[in-house]
Design a protein around this motif. Structure first.
Motif, PDB file in Angstrom:
ATOM      1  N   TYR A  17       0.823  -1.206   0.000  1.00 54.25           N
ATOM      2  CA  TYR A  17       0.000   0.000   0.000  1.00 54.25           C
ATOM      3  C   TYR A  17       0.860   1.260   0.000  1.00 54.25           C
ATOM      4  O   TYR A  17       1.913   1.309   0.639  1.00 54.25           O
ATOM      5  N   GLU A  20       2.223   2.546   3.264  1.00 54.12           N
ATOM      6  CA  GLU A  20       3.340   1.780   3.821  1.00 54.12           C
ATOM      7  C   GLU A  20       4.663   2.263   3.224  1.00 54.12           C
ATOM      8  O   GLU A  20       5.665   2.370   3.923  1.00 54.12           O
ATOM      9  N   PRO A 100       2.390  -4.997  11.041  1.00 53.74           N
ATOM     10  CA  PRO A 100       1.875  -4.784   9.678  1.00 53.74           C
ATOM     11  C   PRO A 100       0.469  -4.185   9.705  1.00 53.74           C
ATOM     12  O   PRO A 100      -0.294  -4.398  10.650  1.00 53.74           O
ATOM     13  N   LEU A 101       0.151  -3.449   8.664  1.00 53.73           N
ATOM     14  CA  LEU A 101      -1.165  -2.808   8.558  1.00 53.73           C
ATOM     15  C   LEU A 101      -2.182  -3.816   8.018  1.00 53.73           C
ATOM     16  O   LEU A 101      -2.371  -3.941   6.821  1.00 53.73           O
ATOM     17  N   ILE A 102      -2.820  -4.552   8.933  1.00 53.02           N
ATOM     18  CA  ILE A 102      -3.826  -5.525   8.484  1.00 53.02           C
ATOM     19  C   ILE A 102      -5.164  -5.316   9.168  1.00 53.02           C
ATOM     20  O   ILE A 102      -6.060  -6.130   9.016  1.00 53.02           O
ATOM     21  N   GLY A 103      -5.311  -4.263   9.952  1.00 52.59           N
ATOM     22  CA  GLY A 103      -6.588  -3.972  10.588  1.00 52.59           C
ATOM     23  C   GLY A 103      -6.766  -4.607  11.953  1.00 52.59           C
ATOM     24  O   GLY A 103      -7.842  -4.538  12.531  1.00 52.59           O
ATOM     25  N   THR A 106      -1.166  -6.847  15.475  1.00 55.82           N
ATOM     26  CA  THR A 106      -0.376  -8.003  15.072  1.00 55.82           C
ATOM     27  C   THR A 106       1.084  -7.722  15.351  1.00 55.82           C
ATOM     28  O   THR A 106       1.594  -6.658  14.970  1.00 55.82           O
ATOM     29  N   SER A 109       4.356  -9.948  10.612  1.00 54.07           N
ATOM     30  CA  SER A 109       4.141 -10.891   9.515  1.00 54.07           C
ATOM     31  C   SER A 109       5.533 -11.251   9.026  1.00 54.07           C
ATOM     32  O   SER A 109       6.501 -10.527   9.282  1.00 54.07           O
TER      33      SER A 109
END
Length: 117
Positions: A17, A20, A100-103, A106, A109
């Protein structure tokens, strides 16, 4: 013989993205290089082994090149290690992307690639 670096930290701009690639992220890299020394290690000669400082430099240069996929970054690091040290038999490399930007919250990754001669 295995020469390795564990937990090498970088701040870089890899990510699919645009945000990022603009904001950047923290990454942790682990590298293991396996080989059979061509000469006697007892000679105490750096030319008879893999220089872990050089492994760091290879990783550092590749981490500076913004990529969408950490898989691509990992492959670039492996390619450069094999180019520098044509006698290596196995390279195992893991890149962890912290937060990480996964919503969801976390820790990381990761991707692991292995080269076998």
């Amino acid at each position: 013989m295995i020469v390795a670096l564990h937990g090498v930290e970088f701040f870089a701009y890899h990510g699919f993205y645009p945000e990022e690639q603009k904001l950047g992220s923290r990454f942790v890299v682990d590298i293991e290089v396996e080989f059979i020394p061509a000469n006697d290690i007892a000679e105490d000669d750096l030319n008879n082994t893999v220089n872990y400082e050089q492994l760091y430099e290879i990783a550092c240069e590749e981490m500076k090149l913004t990529k969408k996929l950490i898989e691509t970054v990992a492959q670039g690091i492996i390619n450069n290690i094999v180019k520098q040290y044509d006698f290596v038999d196995v390279v195992k490399l893991t890149i962890n992307k912290l937060n990480p930007l996964i919503g969801a919250k976390t820790k990381s990754s990761s991707v692991t690639l292995t080269y076998n001669k």
